[in-house]
Design a protein around this motif. Structure first.
Motif, PDB file in Angstrom:
ATOM      1  N   GLY A   1       0.694  -1.005   0.071  1.00  0.00           N
ATOM      2  CA  GLY A   1       0.006  -0.136  -0.124  1.00  0.00           C
ATOM      3  C   GLY A   1       0.718   1.209  -0.091  1.00  0.00           C
ATOM      4  O   GLY A   1       0.538   2.221  -0.690  1.00  0.00           O
ATOM      5  N   GLY A   2       1.989   1.103   0.689  1.00  0.00           N
ATOM      6  CA  GLY A   2       2.773   2.459   0.882  1.00  0.00           C
ATOM      7  C   GLY A   2       3.429   2.605  -0.324  1.00  0.00           C
ATOM      8  O   GLY A   2       3.852   3.817  -0.820  1.00  0.00           O
ATOM      9  N   ALA A   3       3.842   1.740  -0.973  1.00  0.00           N
ATOM     10  CA  ALA A   3       4.604   1.610  -2.372  1.00  0.00           C
ATOM     11  C   ALA A   3       3.587   2.225  -3.290  1.00  0.00           C
ATOM     12  O   ALA A   3       4.025   3.231  -3.924  1.00  0.00           O
ATOM     13  N   LEU A   4       2.356   1.857  -3.370  1.00  0.00           N
ATOM     14  CA  LEU A   4       1.275   2.218  -4.170  1.00  0.00           C
ATOM     15  C   LEU A   4       1.231   3.650  -3.873  1.00  0.00           C
ATOM     16  O   LEU A   4       0.793   4.593  -5.007  1.00  0.00           O
ATOM     17  N   LEU A   5       1.282   4.122  -2.674  1.00  0.00           N
ATOM     18  CA  LEU A   5       0.976   5.630  -2.525  1.00  0.00           C
ATOM     19  C   LEU A   5       1.917   6.561  -3.062  1.00  0.00           C
ATOM     20  O   LEU A   5       1.562   7.718  -3.253  1.00  0.00           O
ATOM     21  N   ALA A   6       3.073   6.152  -3.071  1.00  0.00           N
ATOM     22  CA  ALA A   6       4.126   7.055  -3.715  1.00  0.00           C
ATOM     23  C   ALA A   6       4.104   6.929  -5.294  1.00  0.00           C
ATOM     24  O   ALA A   6       4.639   7.660  -6.021  1.00  0.00           O
TER      25      ALA A   6
ATOM     26  N   PRO B   1       2.993   7.270  -9.033  1.00  0.00           N
ATOM     27  CA  PRO B   1       2.046   8.352  -9.595  1.00  0.00           C
ATOM     28  C   PRO B   1       0.847   7.595 -10.245  1.00  0.00           C
ATOM     29  O   PRO B   1       0.076   8.260 -10.362  1.00  0.00           O
ATOM     30  N   LYS B   2       0.974   6.451 -10.987  1.00  0.00           N
ATOM     31  CA  LYS B   2       0.104   5.850 -11.540  1.00  0.00           C
ATOM     32  C   LYS B   2      -0.957   5.108 -10.686  1.00  0.00           C
ATOM     33  O   LYS B   2      -1.934   4.409 -11.387  1.00  0.00           O
ATOM     34  N   ALA B   3      -0.781   5.029  -9.649  1.00  0.00           N
ATOM     35  CA  ALA B   3      -1.457   4.451  -8.696  1.00  0.00           C
ATOM     36  C   ALA B   3      -3.026   5.069  -8.452  1.00  0.00           C
ATOM     37  O   ALA B   3      -3.302   5.965  -8.680  1.00  0.00           O
ATOM     38  N   PRO B   4      -4.114   4.045  -8.302  1.00  0.00           N
ATOM     39  CA  PRO B   4      -5.563   4.656  -8.124  1.00  0.00           C
ATOM     40  C   PRO B   4      -5.596   5.788  -7.052  1.00  0.00           C
ATOM     41  O   PRO B   4      -5.017   5.682  -5.877  1.00  0.00           O
ATOM     42  N   ARG B   5      -6.550   6.753  -7.475  1.00  0.00           N
ATOM     43  CA  ARG B   5      -6.478   7.907  -6.324  1.00  0.00           C
ATOM     44  C   ARG B   5      -6.988   7.609  -4.853  1.00  0.00           C
ATOM     45  O   ARG B   5      -6.641   8.048  -4.099  1.00  0.00           O
ATOM     46  N   PHE B   6      -8.092   6.519  -4.885  1.00  0.00           N
ATOM     47  CA  PHE B   6      -8.710   6.274  -3.667  1.00  0.00           C
ATOM     48  C   PHE B   6      -7.711   5.969  -2.550  1.00  0.00           C
ATOM     49  O   PHE B   6      -8.137   6.093  -1.325  1.00  0.00           O
ATOM     50  N   LEU B   7      -6.638   5.473  -2.917  1.00  0.00           N
ATOM     51  CA  LEU B   7      -5.595   5.134  -1.734  1.00  0.00           C
ATOM     52  C   LEU B   7      -5.090   6.400  -1.086  1.00  0.00           C
ATOM     53  O   LEU B   7      -4.805   6.231   0.150  1.00  0.00           O
ATOM     54  N   GLN B   8      -4.963   7.525  -1.763  1.00  0.00           N
ATOM     55  CA  GLN B   8      -4.549   8.672  -0.877  1.00  0.00           C
ATOM     56  C   GLN B   8      -5.415   8.990   0.165  1.00  0.00           C
ATOM     57  O   GLN B   8      -5.146   9.347   1.203  1.00  0.00           O
ATOM     58  N   TYR B   9      -6.822   8.478   0.170  1.00  0.00           N
ATOM     59  CA  TYR B   9      -7.780   8.771   1.155  1.00  0.00           C
ATOM     60  C   TYR B   9      -7.617   7.802   2.244  1.00  0.00           C
ATOM     61  O   TYR B   9      -8.087   8.030   3.317  1.00  0.00           O
ATOM     62  N   LEU B  10      -7.174   6.727   1.897  1.00  0.00           N
ATOM     63  CA  LEU B  10      -6.979   5.603   3.023  1.00  0.00           C
ATOM     64  C   LEU B  10      -5.964   5.833   3.892  1.00  0.00           C
ATOM     65  O   LEU B  10      -5.790   5.401   5.115  1.00  0.00           O
ATOM     66  N   LEU B  11      -4.952   6.582   3.315  1.00  0.00           N
ATOM     67  CA  LEU B  11      -3.556   6.935   4.326  1.00  0.00           C
ATOM     68  C   LEU B  11      -3.920   7.435   5.699  1.00  0.00           C
ATOM     69  O   LEU B  11      -3.736   6.888   6.871  1.00  0.00           O
ATOM     70  N   PRO B  12      -4.534   8.437   5.547  1.00  0.00           N
ATOM     71  CA  PRO B  12      -4.744   9.184   6.965  1.00  0.00           C
ATOM     72  C   PRO B  12      -5.472   8.503   7.870  1.00  0.00           C
ATOM     73  O   PRO B  12      -5.375   8.414   9.255  1.00  0.00           O
ATOM     74  N   PHE B  13      -6.607   7.534   7.447  1.00  0.00           N
ATOM     75  CA  PHE B  13      -7.379   6.711   8.110  1.00  0.00           C
ATOM     76  C   PHE B  13      -6.396   5.603   8.869  1.00  0.00           C
ATOM     77  O   PHE B  13      -6.559   5.749  10.054  1.00  0.00           O
ATOM     78  N   PHE B  14      -5.641   5.005   8.209  1.00  0.00           N
ATOM     79  CA  PHE B  14      -4.729   3.918   8.799  1.00  0.00           C
ATOM     80  C   PHE B  14      -3.772   4.643   9.670  1.00  0.00           C
ATOM     81  O   PHE B  14      -3.327   4.023  10.551  1.00  0.00           O
ATOM     82  N   LEU B  15      -3.463   5.841   9.467  1.00  0.00           N
ATOM     83  CA  LEU B  15      -2.134   6.557  10.004  1.00  0.00           C
ATOM     84  C   LEU B  15      -2.780   6.872  11.472  1.00  0.00           C
ATOM     85  O   LEU B  15      -2.129   6.755  12.541  1.00  0.00           O
ATOM     86  N   THR B  16      -4.049   7.185  11.567  1.00  0.00           N
ATOM     87  CA  THR B  16      -4.704   7.486  12.800  1.00  0.00           C
ATOM     88  C   THR B  16      -4.825   6.365  13.535  1.00  0.00           C
ATOM     89  O   THR B  16      -4.563   6.235  14.844  1.00  0.00           O
TER      90      THR B  16
END
Lengths: 337, 323
Positions: free
Chosen positions: A128-133, A135-150
């Protein structure tokens, strides 16, 4: 990797184990004002309701039986010899069960649950972290990060309590506690394994959810730096497929620090899972350690701690041996002076 | 005369900044004939690497291609889809990268880095055929077959650049873009690598766009040369003519820069600095540094015009000399 390095690394392993054994032996004995035999006798006496005569003699007899009347250095030498045979003596609190038997019973539960949970959380988080970085990864991943970070900031035993409340207490989808249903005898039958899995879901999820954010964040940071490398730009100029660049050029090259963290975490998890095991009443090493400490059971404590140290030492040894495979530039050759 | 293999028309590549767009490449038009060696020179920051990467559509944010055309054998590379441009890269237009030292993946064997490019472009090929092809390529760039199993850190800088060259020619492209391929190497190795590049170019008949700042190297290697200044072409012509009688004042100063052995004079530079592209000078971008500036230069932007056959220059001094 040279044979020379292998021998040196194994030597280091032996030193670590020796230091651990020594420390384990002396640490509990520093609390000299407490005597496990007396405490145990006291408990027995209290439950029997009568303080018999000759308690002093009984204590002496037990001390002789456990070898506690011997001078410290003799105890140490004997302890050392026994540990090499994985013989940690009898449990003081569960006499006459041997410590090693208690550990062997508890260890598979802990390794099975936390080892697998850590691996799943590592794989999911790293990918997941690799995909977050990427550029061609799906957008929705960006929104998952804050959730899991919390969630990763929440200790996993608290997360466990929340999961218990939601999925075991309120909705009763999963069992409240234990590693298998009360009254069943552990066996390798299919229904029993299914039950074990059902019991493992909540504690496992607590650890996975709490861990994923950490792995993702670390991986994302390394990938962002990794993607700036010239060989990534050249890989794109080569017209390679996106998948190949992602896995073989980007992700593959930042695995090294991630593998180090995994080895350290695997060790910590065995000891750090104690609270989760307590919350879920899981029959693992953590619960056993808690009982041992509260009963001031020297032998059991030292046995468990020894096993934990061995697991950590083996994990780091494996990672060290794995490094040259992950990165061919690492050879561990000594500099010629 | 053969048709141009690569045509660049009014290509503009900008960088997004907080102060507005920075025009790194501002309306460049040039063309390459099949088998031609074209040199692109300019100072640091003149936009030559930006231009080179934009030709393969490898421009990275904050850079972006504002407009223009890059026609490779008639196909507009700016317009095609992501997947199509991927297939064109390496197979038809290949890059020899600037930093050969760091352009190879440190954890992959040389052979795998040569083979994976071929694999991702051609239909399934048996492993033995791929191996064979890989060894042919190594031989073409004068590397020993044993190097196939080595890792990049076990090779010298010159060898790494040869590996990059082997990768670039692995699918016999029509155009090779060599972005300062030897800037990280010493002059001896530089010469050897350039000789190999020349041999490979001749045997394949591929066109080369050589990007660099070394006028001496250009003079020896290319047939035609384009001088880039502040994102615009100042002069284009055959290398012989440009060196013998350069038209643009900037080119003249640039050629005067390398110290010569005969005249042990002073080391010369061009007074002043290249302009900041966020806020370029009005009119001709070179006029603040130009020794022959006229009143028109600060007002009107000169366009690139053919003043003699095959000689193009963007300078007000030559508008009248038109044939």
């Amino acid at each position: 990797m040279s044979l020379n390095y292998l021998l040196r690394r194994l030597g280091l392993f032996v030193v670590v184990v020796w230091a651990a054994v020594t420390l384990i032996f002396f640490l509990p004995r520093l609390a000299s004002e407490r005597n496990p035999i007396v405490e145990r006798m006291g408990q027995t006496a209290a439950s029997a309701g009568k303080l018999g005569e000759g308690v002093g003699e009984m204590v002496k007899a037990w001390e002789a039986k456990f070898g506690l009347d011997q001078p410290l250095w003799k105890q140490y030498l004997r302890y050392f010899r026994d540990v090499l045979h994985l013989d940690f003596g009898y449990s003081l609190a569960y006499y006459p069960t041997k410590v090693i038997d208690l550990i062997i019973k508890a260890l598979p539960w802990t390794i099975g649950l936390f080892g697998v949970a850590t691996l799943i959380s590592f794989l999911l988080g790293s990918l997941g972290g690799a995909l977050l970085a990427w550029p061609k990864a799906p957008r929705f991943l960006q929104y998952l990060l804050p959730f899991f970070l919390t969630l990763s900031a929440v200790p996993y035993y608290l997360l466990g309590l929340v999961l218990l409340f939601l999925f075991a207490f309120t909705t009763r989808i999963f069992p409240l506690s234990g590693g298998y249903p009360v009254g069943t005898v552990p066996s390798l039958s299919f229904p029993f394994i299914l039950e074990v899995l059902r019991h493992a879901v909540l504690p496992g999820c607590a650890m996975i959810i709490a861990g994923v954010g950490f792995w993702a964040l670390q991986m994302r940071g390394m990938m962002i730096i990794g993607l700036e490398e010239d060989y990534i730009a050249f890989a794109e100029a080569k017209g390679l497929k996106g998948n190949r660049i992602f896995f073989r050029y980007a992700l593959r090259n930042v695995l090294l620090p991630q593998a180090t963290s995994l080895a350290i975490t695997l060790g910590q998890v065995i000891s750090g899972g104690i609270l989760v095991e307590v919350v879920f009443g899981y029959p693992g090493l953590g619960t056993l350690l808690l009982k041992a400490v509260s009963g001031f059971d020297y032998n059991l404590i030292s046995g468990i701690v020894f096993i934990i140290i061995i697991i950590i030492a083996v994990a780091t040894l494996l990672v060290d041996l794995l490094y040259p495979l992950l990165d061919p530039r690492i050879t561990y050759q000594r500099r010629v002076k | 005369m053969k048709a141009d293999i690569l045509q660049v028309r009014n290509l503009r590549v900008y960088y997004q900044t907080s102060l507005g767009p920075l025009k790194a490449v501002d309306g460049v038009t040039l063309s390459l004939k099949p088998g031609e060696r074209f040199g692109l020179v300019g100072e640091s920051g003149s936009g030559k690497s930006t231009l080179a990467l934009a030709l393969m559509r490898l421009t990275k944010p904050p850079g972006y291609i504002e407009g223009g055309q890059v026609l490779l054998d008639g196909l507009d590379l700016i317009k095609v889809s992501e997947n199509e441009i991927r297939k064109v890269r390496l197979a038809q237009i290949a890059l020899v990268p600037q930093g050969a030292m760091s352009s190879l993946n440190p954890v992959m064997r040389i052979k795998d880095q040569i083979i994976d490019g071929i694999k991702d472009h051609l239909k399934k090929m048996p492993g033995s055929a791929l191996e064979e092809r890989m060894h042919e390529l190594l031989a073409k760039v004068e590397l020993k077959p044993e190097m196939a199993n080595m890792f990049p850190h076990e090779l010298s800088g010159g060898m790494k650049q040869r590996v990059c060259l082997a990768i670039a020619i692995s699918l016999s492209p029509k155009v090779i873009i060599a972005d300062e391929p030897t800037s990280a190497l010493d002059v001896v190795v530089q010469r050897q690598v350039m000789l190999t590049l020349g041999q490979v170019q001749e045997s394949l008949g591929v066109s080369i766009l050589l990007v660099g700042h070394d006028m001496g190297l250009m003079a020896q290697f290319v047939e035609r040369i384009g001088v880039l200044y502040a994102g615009k072409l100042a002069e284009v012509g055959s290398v012989r003519e440009v060196f013998k009688e350069s038209l643009h004042p900037y080119t003249r100063l640039l050629i005067a820069c390398p110290p010569s052995l005969e005249e042990k004079g002073q080391f010369k530079g061009i007074p002043g600095l290249p302009p900041l592209l966020l806020n370029p000078p009005s009119g001709c971008v070179f006029h603040p540094r130009c020794p022959q500036t006229t009143s028109r230069c600060s007002v009107k932007i000169p366009s690139l015009k053919e003043v003699y056959p095959g000689r193009w220059v963007a300078c007000h001094l030559y508008t009248e000399v038109k044939r």
